[in-house]
Design an enzyme around this catalytic site. Sequence first.
Site, PDB file in Angstrom:
ATOM      1  N   ASP A 227       0.857  -1.195   0.000  1.00 53.83           N
ATOM      2  CA  ASP A 227       0.000   0.000   0.000  1.00 53.83           C
ATOM      3  C   ASP A 227       0.890   1.241   0.000  1.00 53.83           C
ATOM      4  OD1 ASP A 227      -2.203   1.872   0.600  1.00 53.83           O
ATOM      5  OD2 ASP A 227      -3.348   0.056   0.981  1.00 53.83           O
ATOM      6  N   HIS A 250       2.050   1.977  -3.222  1.00 58.72           N
ATOM      7  CA  HIS A 250       1.103   2.908  -3.819  1.00 58.72           C
ATOM      8  C   HIS A 250       1.612   4.349  -3.777  1.00 58.72           C
ATOM      9  CE1 HIS A 250      -2.463  -0.119  -3.158  1.00 58.72           C
ATOM     10  NE2 HIS A 250      -1.436  -0.632  -3.812  1.00 58.72           N
TER      11      HIS A 250
END
Length: 404
Positions: A227, A250
Amino acid sequence: MGSHVISQAWFALGITCLLAVSPAAAGGRRQILTEETVFDVAAFGAKPDGVTDNSMEFIRAWKAACTCPGKAKVLIPAGNFASGEVVFAGPCTSPAPIIFEIKGNLTAAPDLSMYSNFAWIMFQHVDNLVITGGGTLDGNGKKVWQFADGTTPLPASLILETMGNSKLENLKFVDSMGFHIKTTSCHDIVITNLTITAPDDSPNTDGFHVSRSTNVKVTDCLIGTGDDCVSIGEGNTNVTVARVACGPGHGISIGSLGKRPDEKNLRGVTISNCSLTGTTNGARIKTCHDSPNLIASAIVFEDIVMTDVKNPIIIDQNYHSTPNSKESTVKLVDVHFRKIRGSTISEVGVWLNCSMANPCEGVELADIDLVPSGFLGPVGFACTNAMATMAGIFNPLGPRQCIA
Ligand SMILES: *[C@@H]1O[C@H](CO)[C@@H](O)[C@H](O)[C@H]1NC(C)=O
Ligand SMILES: *[C@@H]1O[C@H](CO)[C@@H](O)[C@H](O)[C@H]1NC(C)=O
Ligand SMILES: *[C@@H]1O[C@H](CO)[C@@H](O)[C@H](O)[C@H]1NC(C)=O
Ligand SMILES: *[C@@H]1O[C@H](CO)[C@@H](O)[C@H](O)[C@H]1NC(C)=O
Ligand SMILES: *[C@@H]1O[C@H](CO)[C@@H](O)[C@H](O)[C@H]1NC(C)=O
């Protein structure tokens, strides 16, 4: 040098801390020193077999250190020490700083019923703490990621809550169940020289998240997770991120903001000298629909190098929108993207998707130089509901100005 390891036997005698006398100093005189007392968890019965739950032994060592009248250090020595949820609470009465040295491997018990606080290890209400040691915190996430449901977060490896003037450094974090590190309601925190790794498909394993904190600095870290490498949430003032290498993951994100009604404004974030490699986003700001009225301001992304990043520069104020949700009312103002270069794998390299209800204001794009990777190009640029100006090099193809 000059440290003392306290044994349980001494505790039985009621001796908790030593005020030691040094050997004869070079000058021949003896000095009275308040030397550091080492509280080795092994002396409190912790077993380095990788299986035994050492939570209680850790807490006993912590309590002894935290109330020591002399300088104190908790030591987790070399070896594999397992534990379930542990809360190391202050305030401490030992002289500052209190040291928490992790030399060995800490592994989380992979049984979710053992966690009540959304944290595996939590430090709370401590001032002047240094967490260090070169060891590893292994969240054992591989055994629990299958239970991630997207709503209830799995336990974070480390939460720092209501802490001040503290440091987290020289450690490795591996495979957290949920986030790796969360800092909330803290002030004056320095985080440096961490390596954080989890597979790119692990769910919500953010590297570092900060909310409701003031003066937080994150520098010189290597982060690759499933993430956000770094996410900066609501209610922060003065967050600095520098020299972070991110990927996979991310990207480095501000937000998401506006998810809950009680969120606070965000002011003063500087992210500089970072690199992003193979990430889905680079420099990102994301805000939610159905938000409270918030302001996020004084945000700078500067000197960033992108390699094969999908969305190198992105403001997304339609994050997780649904057909009936209302436009985000988070106001983004005074936002700067400067000296950002490298390669992107997508046709829209710079994408400002701001709120119709509350357009972005004072967005600067200066010296942006993006080249295509794996496609012919050109790299494009799109902006909606954004008042943005461009300066210097601007090398996606598109307008030199956006008007809301
Ligand atoms: C930590 O665990 C790894 C893998 O189990 C092992 O290779 C390493 O020696 C351990 N480190 C320490 C400090 O015990
Ligand atoms: C960074 O931390 C590692 C342990 O994870 C240590 O070996 C190394 O010396 C540290 N580097 C600096 C500059 O302190
Ligand atoms: C934020 O940082 C600046 C510069 O380091 C400092 O002058 C200011 O006092 C800080 N703000 C707060 C609220 O601590
Ligand atoms: C970032 O890099 C630039 C150029 O190398 C350097 O001048 C600056 O001091 C660095 N800043 C930080 C915060 O690392
Ligand atoms: C902005 O985001 C929304 C939701 O993701 C999307 O429907 C819309 O097409 C985007 N606007 C532009 C101009 O890309």
